[in-house]
Write a protein that holds these residues in place. Sequence first.
Motif, short mmCIF file in Angstrom:
data_model
loop_
_atom_site.label_atom_id
_atom_site.label_comp_id
_atom_site.label_asym_id
_atom_site.label_seq_id
_atom_site.Cartn_x
_atom_site.Cartn_y
_atom_site.Cartn_z
N CYS A 6 0.97 -1.21 0.14
CA CYS A 6 0.08 0.17 -0.14
C CYS A 6 0.93 1.29 0.01
O CYS A 6 0.41 2.44 -0.58
N ASN A 7 1.82 1.08 0.72
CA ASN A 7 2.81 2.48 0.83
C ASN A 7 4.08 2.22 0.07
O ASN A 7 4.93 2.90 0.37
N ALA A 8 4.63 1.18 -0.55
CA ALA A 8 5.55 0.98 -1.25
C ALA A 8 6.73 0.77 -0.31
O ALA A 8 7.67 1.59 -0.69
N ILE A 9 6.63 0.27 0.95
CA ILE A 9 7.86 0.21 1.82
C ILE A 9 8.65 -1.01 1.58
O ILE A 9 8.02 -2.07 1.87
N ARG A 10 9.83 -0.86 1.58
CA ARG A 10 10.68 -2.06 1.16
C ARG A 10 11.17 -2.50 2.63
O ARG A 10 11.55 -1.65 3.30
N GLU A 11 11.58 -3.68 2.67
CA GLU A 11 12.36 -4.37 3.83
C GLU A 11 13.59 -3.54 4.12
O GLU A 11 13.66 -3.17 5.39
N SER A 12 14.45 -3.05 3.24
CA SER A 12 15.67 -2.47 3.50
C SER A 12 15.36 -1.15 4.31
O SER A 12 16.19 -0.53 5.10
N GLU A 13 14.30 -0.33 3.72
CA GLU A 13 14.02 0.79 4.43
C GLU A 13 13.64 0.61 6.08
O GLU A 13 13.94 1.51 6.68
N LEU A 14 12.63 -0.38 6.15
CA LEU A 14 12.23 -0.79 7.61
C LEU A 14 13.51 -1.21 8.52
O LEU A 14 13.53 -0.60 9.48
N ARG A 15 14.39 -1.93 7.79
CA ARG A 15 15.45 -2.21 8.42
C ARG A 15 16.70 -0.91 8.82
O ARG A 15 16.99 -0.91 10.07
N GLN A 16 16.55 -0.10 7.95
CA GLN A 16 17.35 1.04 8.11
C GLN A 16 16.79 1.99 9.46
O GLN A 16 17.51 2.49 10.25
N VAL A 17 15.46 2.08 9.24
CA VAL A 17 14.92 2.92 10.41
C VAL A 17 14.90 2.20 11.69
O VAL A 17 14.87 3.08 12.63
N ALA A 18 14.72 0.93 11.52
CA ALA A 18 14.79 -0.07 12.89
C ALA A 18 16.08 0.18 13.72
O ALA A 18 16.26 0.54 14.85
N ARG A 19 17.15 0.89 12.98
CA ARG A 19 18.35 0.98 13.64
C ARG A 19 18.26 2.20 14.39
O ARG A 19 19.21 2.83 15.25
N ARG A 20 17.53 3.23 13.64
CA ARG A 20 17.58 4.80 14.15
C ARG A 20 16.64 5.07 15.08
O ARG A 20 16.54 6.17 15.95
N SER A 21 15.38 4.48 15.18
CA SER A 21 14.49 4.68 15.97
C SER A 21 13.73 3.55 16.68
O SER A 21 13.87 2.20 15.98
N GLY A 22 13.14 3.86 17.83
CA GLY A 22 12.35 2.71 18.52
C GLY A 22 10.92 2.72 18.15
O GLY A 22 10.47 3.38 17.14
N GLY A 23 10.20 2.03 18.71
CA GLY A 23 8.68 1.83 18.43
C GLY A 23 8.24 0.62 17.38
O GLY A 23 9.00 -0.02 17.07
N ASP A 24 6.87 0.54 17.39
CA ASP A 24 6.48 -0.57 16.74
C ASP A 24 6.31 -0.18 15.14
O ASP A 24 6.87 0.85 14.89
N ALA A 25 5.90 -0.92 14.50
CA ALA A 25 5.68 -0.68 12.93
C ALA A 25 4.90 0.55 12.66
O ALA A 25 5.42 1.19 11.86
N GLU A 26 3.77 0.56 13.39
CA GLU A 26 3.05 1.97 13.06
C GLU A 26 4.12 3.18 13.25
O GLU A 26 4.06 4.18 12.39
N ASP A 44 4.54 -8.85 9.63
CA ASP A 44 5.76 -9.19 8.80
C ASP A 44 6.62 -8.01 9.30
O ASP A 44 7.86 -8.00 9.56
N ALA A 45 6.10 -6.51 9.32
CA ALA A 45 6.87 -5.49 9.61
C ALA A 45 7.44 -5.59 11.03
O ALA A 45 8.67 -5.30 11.38
N GLU A 46 6.60 -5.83 11.89
CA GLU A 46 7.09 -6.11 13.28
C GLU A 46 8.27 -7.11 13.27
O GLU A 46 9.27 -7.02 14.33
N ALA A 47 8.11 -8.24 12.93
CA ALA A 47 9.03 -9.54 12.70
C ALA A 47 10.53 -8.94 12.34
O ALA A 47 11.45 -9.07 12.64
#
Length: 63
Positions: A6-26, A44-47
């Motif tokens: 829906c938002n064209a979010i790639r796995e690589s983008e999620l991984r990069q942001v996970a390293r910089r910020s906390g919080g859940d997928a939302e 899947d994003a949470e995992a």
Amino acid sequence: MYVCVCNAIRESELRQVARRSGGDAEAVYATLGKRPNCGSCLDDAEAILFEEREMACEPVYAE
């Protein structure tokens, strides 16, 4: 690979942001300036976020 179609979010983008910020997928989606639409990607994003953050905390051993 796209995690959120829906938002064209790639796995690589999620991984990069996970390293910089906390919080859940939302919260991570909000960091990217997006929000979940249908919500089918959230598990899947949470995992991915959990996995990336766990890898960042693992000690690195020199051989």
